[in-house]
Enzyme design. Structure first.
Site, PDB file in Angstrom:
ATOM      1  N   ALA A   2      51.801  59.076  60.160  1.00 35.85           N
ATOM      2  CA  ALA A   2      52.248  59.097  58.774  1.00 35.85           C
ATOM      3  C   ALA A   2      52.685  60.482  58.308  1.00 35.85           C
ATOM      4  O   ALA A   2      53.278  60.607  57.239  1.00 35.85           O
ATOM      5  CB  ALA A   2      51.137  58.572  57.869  1.00 35.85           C
ATOM      6  N   ASP A  10      49.035  52.298  66.054  1.00 40.78           N
ATOM      7  CA  ASP A  10      48.602  53.490  66.779  1.00 40.78           C
ATOM      8  C   ASP A  10      47.121  53.466  67.138  1.00 40.78           C
ATOM      9  O   ASP A  10      46.729  53.902  68.226  1.00 40.78           O
ATOM     10  CB  ASP A  10      48.962  54.765  66.012  1.00 40.78           C
ATOM     11  CG  ASP A  10      48.544  54.761  64.548  1.00 40.78           C
ATOM     12  OD1 ASP A  10      47.777  53.871  64.126  1.00 40.78           O
ATOM     13  OD2 ASP A  10      48.992  55.655  63.812  1.00 40.78           O
ATOM     14  N   THR A  49      44.449  61.797  60.219  1.00 40.58           N
ATOM     15  CA  THR A  49      44.659  61.670  58.776  1.00 40.58           C
ATOM     16  C   THR A  49      43.712  60.614  58.224  1.00 40.58           C
ATOM     17  O   THR A  49      43.106  60.777  57.163  1.00 40.58           O
ATOM     18  CB  THR A  49      46.126  61.300  58.481  1.00 40.58           C
ATOM     19  OG1 THR A  49      46.967  62.342  58.979  1.00 40.58           O
ATOM     20  CG2 THR A  49      46.353  61.142  56.994  1.00 40.58           C
ATOM     21  N   GLU A  55      43.999  67.974  54.673  1.00 41.48           N
ATOM     22  CA  GLU A  55      45.436  68.199  54.853  1.00 41.48           C
ATOM     23  C   GLU A  55      46.130  68.433  53.518  1.00 41.48           C
ATOM     24  O   GLU A  55      46.995  69.307  53.384  1.00 41.48           O
ATOM     25  CB  GLU A  55      46.070  67.008  55.575  1.00 41.48           C
ATOM     26  CG  GLU A  55      45.710  66.907  57.049  1.00 41.48           C
ATOM     27  CD  GLU A  55      46.106  65.570  57.654  1.00 41.48           C
ATOM     28  OE1 GLU A  55      46.643  64.717  56.907  1.00 41.48           O
ATOM     29  OE2 GLU A  55      45.882  65.376  58.850  1.00 41.48           O
ATOM     30  N   GLY A 115      43.572  63.571  67.096  1.00 42.05           N
ATOM     31  CA  GLY A 115      43.652  64.995  66.811  1.00 42.05           C
ATOM     32  C   GLY A 115      42.349  65.602  66.353  1.00 42.05           C
ATOM     33  O   GLY A 115      42.047  66.767  66.656  1.00 42.05           O
TER      34      GLY A 115
END
Length: 476
Positions: free
Chosen positions: A13, A240, A262, A307, A408
């Site tokens: 995203a 994903d 995220t 973020e 991540g």
């Protein structure tokens, strides 16, 4: 058997990447990132959209890079985030730009659906999908009278839409469709009863396919433009997280997983849906996985909050690298505890201001430094993970002996240690690029070079390095 090459497009995203995977006859797996690009929500007339054409151009750029390297890939696979979709006209053209799941129209969409269409319990009882305002079923209901929806002959999920743009063939891949509450969890097929409530039927969607099916070959004109042959495009696990979970390097079932990015997605893998009062009360979802498995999981707002804080600080002139951000947290203290899943943090114009307001509303100290903001978010996430894991302990048929952190966020050693401390079990971090690895290895299954999910996970476990974090002082 010579080395086989697979091209994985992994679109998130906020960013996307193209990765080349190479699998040798003796089971050695290597990957190489070819391109990386931003993926930003596009404000237009008061709404947020995805620029599907820009994403398509990035796919072609990745393919040109493969051709530049002189490689003839075995196949191509695409995965994306869930729930969002493209509208196609009867002539196959794209109508408008797809809405993003963070568009303001999704706020309160589930309540409006339950008030006018069917009850929350009825929807959950059929689909087993958690109620999030941006689920596809709610978006379709909200947009019934939009021009693009009124004139749509087909609704195509994002990875399937990009595969369509490459091949000209339309499918509905099972894992991506399951995220949006349109699939009967028990039949593993589109839910006609739900579609009828929306004024739709299965003809408005492509044929439902399972991960590993070839959608079609690259169009001749795209092959010529990119310098490749007409390579097959495989419907991998299009969601994903489904691709990422398939890449967990586990050789038994005694684990829970946390896909950390995220979003944070925590869950377990089951052989059948688990739909009961407990899962409904905790808003736990039954999403489709590879080889008929169910990803029983809970969505938790993850690194999104940090973020967005970093984005705000950058706009004010302070730009932190990832290591700098983690170092700030380590040198600071948590001054408040946040619930990352409250609506306040879904899409605020200013995340820092949203945290401040939340702290004041809950009578907590407001962070005074950037480090205190980040540390407070990290510790809040670890506590949330521990509480969620306790719920899954009561649902799992197997003892949960470890937590696999993939994505991540697995690179964040400090957060991993906080999580191990809070959960009281070892945290095994890696692979960071789990989604791309899952995408690549599902293509390997489609090619016949790998037999099944079990063998796929063994190949990954044999080829990637992980880091284990053992609990120290368990948090309360």
């Amino acid at each position: 058997m010579s080395t086989l090459y697979f091209v994985a497009f992994d679109l998130g995203a906020t960013s996307g990447r193209s990765i080349l995977g190479a699998l040798t006859a003796d089971g050695k797996l290597t990957t190489k990132e070819l391109t990386r690009f931003p993926n930003q929500m596009m404000p237009l007339n008061g709404h947020l959209h995805w620029n599907i054409y820009s994403l398509f151009e990035e796919l072609k750029r990745g393919l040109r890079e493969v051709a530049r390297l002189g490689i003839a890939p075995t196949s191509i696979g695409i995965d994306t985030w869930g729930v969002d979709y493209v509208c196609l006209a009867a002539d196959g053209s794209i109508i408008g730009l797809p809405y993003t799941y963070r568009d303001s129209q999704t706020i309160g969409a589930s309540d409006r659906f339950f008030n006018k269409v069917i009850s929350a319990t009825q929807l959950y009882g059929s689909t087993g999908i958690q109620h999030l305002d941006f689920n596809t079923v709610f978006q379709l209901n909200e947009h019934r009278n939009d021009f693009s929806h009124l004139n749509a002959a087909k609704f195509v999920f994002l990875p399937d839409a990009l595969a369509y743009m490459l091949t000209g063939n339309i499918v509905t891949e099972y894992t991506i469709a399951s995220t949006g509450a349109l699939i009967d969890a028990y039949k593993q097929d589109l839910d006609n009863r739900i579609l009828e409530k929306l004024g739709l039927d299965t003809s408005r969607f492509g044929k439902l396919v399972m991960p590993g099916l070839v959608v079609g070959n690259l169009k001749a004109e795209i092959a010529e433009e990119t310098g490749l042959e007409t390579v097959p495009v495989v419907a991998v696990a299009g969601h994903d997280t489904a691709s990422a979970v398939a890449a967990i390097p586990a050789l038994d079932r005694n684990f829970a997983y946390l896909s950390s990015g995220t979003w944070s997605l925590m869950g377990i893998e089951t052989d059948a849906p688990v739909i009961n009062e407990t899962t409904e009360r905790h808003n736990i979802t039954n999403e489709g996985g590879v080889e008929g498995t169910i990803r029983l999981l809970k969505n938790i707002t993850g690194m999104w909050i940090v973020e967005q804080c970093l984005k705000q600080w950058k706009s004010e002139g302070k730009d932190y690298s990832y290591p700098e951000m983690v170092a700030l947290a380590q040198c600071s203290k948590a001054v408040c505890t946040l619930d990352p899943d409250v609506p306040d943090f879904v899409a605020p114009a200013n995340m820092v201001a949203a945290i401040d307001e939340y702290c004041r509303a809950t009578e907590q100290a407001v962070p005074a430094t950037h480090g205190e903001y980040i540390r407070s978010v990290f510790e809040s996430l670890a506590r949330k993970y521990a509480k969620t894991l306790d719920v899954f302990r009561g649902l799992s048929e197997y003892p949960i002996e470890r937590l696999h952190v993939i994505g991540g966020g697995s690179r964040n050693a400090f957060l991993n240690q906080l999580t191990a401390d809070a959960c009281g079990i070892p945290v095994i971090a890696g692979p960071a690029e789990a989604t791309a690895l899952g995408n690549i290895m599902i293509q390997a299954i489609a090619s016949g070079s790998v037999k099944n999910l079990t063998e796929m996970r063994k190949v990954i476990a044999d080829n990637i390095e992980t880091e284990t974090y053992y609990p120290k002082n368990k948090q309360s």
